[in-house]
Design a protein around this motif. Structure first.
Motif, short mmCIF file in Angstrom:
data_model
loop_
_atom_site.label_atom_id
_atom_site.label_comp_id
_atom_site.label_asym_id
_atom_site.label_seq_id
_atom_site.Cartn_x
_atom_site.Cartn_y
_atom_site.Cartn_z
N UNK A 53 -34.16 60.70 -24.53
CA UNK A 53 -34.60 59.72 -25.51
C UNK A 53 -34.89 58.39 -24.81
N UNK A 54 -36.04 57.82 -25.17
CA UNK A 54 -36.38 56.47 -24.74
C UNK A 54 -36.62 55.63 -25.98
N UNK A 55 -36.52 54.33 -25.81
CA UNK A 55 -36.75 53.44 -26.94
C UNK A 55 -37.37 52.14 -26.49
N UNK A 56 -37.92 51.43 -27.43
CA UNK A 56 -38.49 50.12 -27.18
C UNK A 56 -37.37 49.09 -27.32
N UNK A 57 -37.18 48.28 -26.29
CA UNK A 57 -36.15 47.25 -26.33
C UNK A 57 -36.50 46.09 -27.24
N UNK A 58 -37.73 46.06 -27.73
CA UNK A 58 -38.15 44.97 -28.60
C UNK A 58 -38.07 45.36 -30.08
N UNK A 59 -38.75 46.44 -30.48
CA UNK A 59 -38.80 46.80 -31.90
C UNK A 59 -37.89 47.97 -32.27
N UNK A 60 -37.40 48.71 -31.27
CA UNK A 60 -36.48 49.80 -31.55
C UNK A 60 -37.11 51.16 -31.79
N UNK A 61 -38.42 51.26 -31.67
CA UNK A 61 -39.05 52.57 -31.84
C UNK A 61 -38.48 53.54 -30.81
#
Length: 83
Positions: A53-61
């Protein structure tokens, strides 16, 4: 199952080589965050499906990747073990 630094590096290299390290499709941030453990998702036919799993550190997607496809050989014999 927490990833060792060596496994994290293999995953990050695989993400780059497959073009999966592009900016977030929602907010265009380049702050990609790797969840540092293997996530086991339930399969509809029974059993567990190992995912990275990866995610966006800004918006959380969040995005998920099949562990055995993204990093072939990561799981010996396709089975989940310790890292």
């Amino acid at each position: 199952m927490i990833f060792t630094q060596e496994v994290k590096t293999r995953i990050q290299d695989a993400l780059i080589s497959k073009g999966a390290n592009k900016p977030c499709s929602v907010c265009n941030s380049k702050d990609l965050v790797l969840v540092d453990e293997l996530i086991l998702s339930d399969k509809s036919s029974g059993g567990k499906f190992p995912t990275i799993v990866t995610g966006c550190g800004n918006c959380g997607k969040i995005e998920t990747f099949a562990a055995n496809t993204l990093v072939p050989g990561l799981l010996p014999n396709g089975k989940v073990g310790e890292y």
